[in-house]
Design a protein around this motif. Structure first.
Motif, PDB file in Angstrom:
ATOM      1  N   LEU A 180       0.854  -1.176  -0.052  1.00  0.00           N
ATOM      2  CA  LEU A 180      -0.109   0.000   0.172  1.00  0.00           C
ATOM      3  C   LEU A 180       0.913   1.369  -0.156  1.00  0.00           C
ATOM      4  CD1 LEU A 180      -2.792   1.232  -0.112  1.00  0.00           C
ATOM      5  CD2 LEU A 180      -2.922   0.858   2.418  1.00  0.00           C
ATOM      6  N   SER A 181       1.842   1.381   0.892  1.00  0.00           N
ATOM      7  CA  SER A 181       2.745   2.318   0.989  1.00  0.00           C
ATOM      8  C   SER A 181       3.356   2.836  -0.517  1.00  0.00           C
ATOM      9  CB  SER A 181       4.009   2.255   1.893  1.00  0.00           C
ATOM     10  OG  SER A 181       4.790   1.361   1.767  1.00  0.00           O
ATOM     11  N   VAL A 182       4.061   1.750  -1.113  1.00  0.00           N
ATOM     12  CA  VAL A 182       4.470   1.715  -2.407  1.00  0.00           C
ATOM     13  C   VAL A 182       3.558   2.313  -3.478  1.00  0.00           C
ATOM     14  CG1 VAL A 182       5.657   0.735  -4.618  1.00  0.00           C
ATOM     15  CG2 VAL A 182       6.262   0.365  -2.157  1.00  0.00           C
ATOM     16  N   ALA A 183       2.455   1.673  -3.594  1.00  0.00           N
ATOM     17  CA  ALA A 183       1.192   2.153  -4.413  1.00  0.00           C
ATOM     18  C   ALA A 183       0.801   3.407  -4.431  1.00  0.00           C
ATOM     19  CB  ALA A 183       0.170   1.108  -4.185  1.00  0.00           C
ATOM     20  N   ASN A 184       0.552   3.946  -2.988  1.00  0.00           N
ATOM     21  CA  ASN A 184       0.218   5.160  -2.719  1.00  0.00           C
ATOM     22  C   ASN A 184       1.306   6.351  -3.215  1.00  0.00           C
ATOM     23  OD1 ASN A 184      -2.022   4.253  -1.671  1.00  0.00           O
ATOM     24  ND2 ASN A 184      -1.554   4.563   0.572  1.00  0.00           N
TER      25      ASN A 184
END
Length: 619
Positions: A180-184
């Motif tokens: 999620l952190s990378v995608a965001n």
């Protein structure tokens, strides 16, 4: 003071006190015995370091580092990243790097590499961070989501779009793209760089989106002026994933409310902001001031502004602009003076805003005084935007010769914005000769800007030079340039309706034209005579009158009269400048129907009421 629980001893201060003298530790057994003698665990050191990180206590942290070193914990895989972070937040990346370099890199795990990379990023050493990342990959270590998201954020902040693409590829290969952190981070990055398709590709693959995911995509759409998508996503976020907007989401969606003049939606968001306590955030407050101003309600904007405990230059500038775009030019100038009395120094944007206010308000002397004294009073050297405002100021006042001389004496080369202001003034005052000069300069500076060709064509048309109109239009055809079609939009019950000029595509078109026909009869009785000089087409007089009566803003007014409550103001936005005839007609409409009509064109708001307009017919 940091207070540990009773089970955790000693305190920060005992950790910082010097150790008793002893022989240099030479073996693991000696290290172990020292640890036992001190009775200090790595977790206690970790808590003490965390306190120093949070408080940026450099000297206390150095003392703790000495104790860690003497206790033999310096290479501890839990403490080493924390030490690196400590030196980083204290602005000593050099010391963090020395610590990092003491240990063979093959003995370091991903977490420690990430700590050092993050330290470099935090202090702005992106190139060094990228080199460390390359070293890490060369050693065969697989980066984790923290490493990649930190690098993506840094690359975005520094404008390295190519690096974002490469990091995206690496994240796919490493299996971190589902993080999620990378995608965001990628959604935010692609949105920042204007790649909305890339942002949506990543966003649509996120299985469990959080508020950051939604805020990032809403912000991306607003930044790229995809306001319909921005509002749609804002609604979906709450209905589909049941996420409540945070401050970033609110700031991101308010420009969409401004664009559509969606005052009701903006008011609903404002109510939510108050309930959540977000109104204490100056960025949110500035966005609310802008929203109300651009929805044609400068008074509400001022209420938001006036309720704040602290003001900054951005807020003052937003409020000055709000008064200016809504025709309150004297109030804008008063606020500009009040700001200075309170000790706040305007920045270059504030000066652009106040010069524009003087220009549109006909305050020529006041505007010239501000311009000629800005370097002395505010230590701000005039930029091209300020020069363009002065040309506009003189041009609107009909002082075209003075505007031309001003351009000739400019301290910097005049750009497209300067000649654009002059060309607009030439159109307003039908000065063909000077208009040609300005247009030909613009054709060289921005050869593919269709607006310049259209304005020159309109200047020719206004004086009946139809052959020259044809030549300019043929030039546009040769360059494959097209004129923007005029359209207006109105919001009724949270739905936006768009009308083009002479539009009959609406399902209630017949009723709209009937309302306008009846309205036309009332206007004629009130003395309205269509000004056909504003029809820039070579057609007969009857056709010109017919064309004027079906301009997009009049269709929107007809629909507003048909659908809105009898006493409610009608708010309309338009993508082009309101023509002179429509301006006169709408003034009269406001009188015969006893309604307030608020119309925003490309320049500002026109508040029509009781037969007059807030612009004072100076526009």
């Amino acid at each position: 003071m940091l207070v540990f629980s009773q089970a955790i001893k000693p305190s920060v201060f005992s950790l910082c006190s010097p150790l008793p003298p002893r022989a240099h530790l030479e073996s693991n057994s000696q290290i172990v015995s020292t640890k036992k003698r001190l009775g200090i665990t790595s977790s206690e050191f970790s808590l003490a370091l965390q306190h120093c990180i949070e408080t940026r206590s450099f000297h206390e942290g150095q003392k703790i580092h000495s104790r860690i070193r003497e206790a033999g914990f310096e290479k501890n895989r839990d403490l080493l990243p924390k030490l690196i972070k400590f030196y980083s937040v204290c602005g000593r990346t050099d010391m963090a790097r020395q610590l990092f370099d003491k240990i063979p890199k093959r003995n370091l795990d991903v977490f420690i590499w990430t700590s050092m990379i993050s330290a470099c990023i935090q202090d702005g050493f992106l190139d060094e961070a990228v080199m460390l990342f390359s070293e890490m990959l060369a050693l065969g270590l697989i980066p984790d989501s923290y490493t990649l998201s930190a690098l993506v954020k840094a690359s975005t902040g520094l404008g390295y779009y190519g690096l974002v693409n490469q990091l995206h590829s690496v994240s796919v290969k490493c299996g971190c793209c589902s993080s999620l952190s990378v995608a965001n981070s990628l959604v935010h990055a692609y949105g920042t760089f204007g790649n909305i398709d890339g942002a949506f590709r990543v966003f649509n693959r996120i299985e469990h989106r959080d508020i950051v995911s939604w805020s990032s995509i809403v912000r991306a759409c607003s930044c790229l002026e995809k306001y319909a998508e921005s509002i749609s996503l804002f609604s979906r976020m709450q209905s589909e994933d049941h996420h409540r907007p945070n401050e970033i989401t609110v700031v991101s969606v308010l420009p969409a409310c401004s664009f559509f003049s969606s005052l009701r939606k903006g008011q609903a968001i404002h109510a939510y902001v108050i309930r959540k306590g977000f109104d204490l955030n100056p960025i949110v407050s500035a966005a609310l001031v802008t929203m109300y101003s651009r929805c044609g309600d400068a008074r509400c904007a001022f209420v938001v502004f006036n309720n704040l405990d602290k003001w900054n230059v951005v807020l003052w500038t937003s409020m000055i602009e709000g008064f200016s775009m809504n025709g309150e030019f004297t109030l804008a100038l008063h606020l500009f003076k009040r700001m200075q009395k309170l000790g706040l120094k305007p920045n270059y944007v504030t000066l652009v805003v106040i010069l524009s206010a003087c220009s549109h308000g006909g305050l020529v002397d006041e505007g010239l005084e501000i311009f000629w004294t800005m370097k002395e009073r505010f230590s701000i050297t005039p930029r091209i935007e300020h020069y363009a405002c002065v040309v506009d100021l003189l041009g609107r006042a009909g002082r075209l010769d003075a505007a031309e001389k001003f351009i000739e004496k400019m301290a910097i080369p005049p750009g497209a914005s300067v000649y654009g202001s002059l060309l607009g003034a030439c159109q307003a005052h039908r000065n063909v000769e000077l208009g040609e000069k300005a247009a030909f300069m613009l054709f060289e500076l921005e050869p593919n800007n269709a607006a310049n060709y259209v304005i020159l064509s309109n200047i020719y048309a206004s004086v009946g030079r139809w052959d020259d109109v044809g030549k300019v239009r043929q030039l546009m055809v040769n360059k494959r340039l097209s004129k923007n079609s005029g359209c207006s939009w109105i919001e009724i019950k949270d739905k936006v309706y768009v009308f083009g000029a002479h539009d009959r595509s609406h399902s209630e078109s017949e009723s709209i034209y009937k309302v306008l026909e009846e309205l036309g009869e009332r206007l004629t009785e009130a003395g309205y005579v269509p000004s056909t000089k504003h029809v820039l087409l070579d057609v007969d007089e009857d056709d010109k009158k017919s064309l004027l009566c079906s301009h997009s803003e009049r269709l929107a007014i007809g629909f507003g009269l048909l659908k809105s409550p009898p006493s409610a103001p009608i708010r309309i936005a338009k993508n082009l400048r309101v023509c002179g005839d429509c301006h006169e007609a709408i003034k009269l409409i406001s009188k015969v129907v006893s309604r307030q009509l608020i119309i925003r064109d490309t320049n500002r708001f026109h508040h029509f009421s009781r037969g007059s307009c807030s612009c004072g017919d100076y526009w």
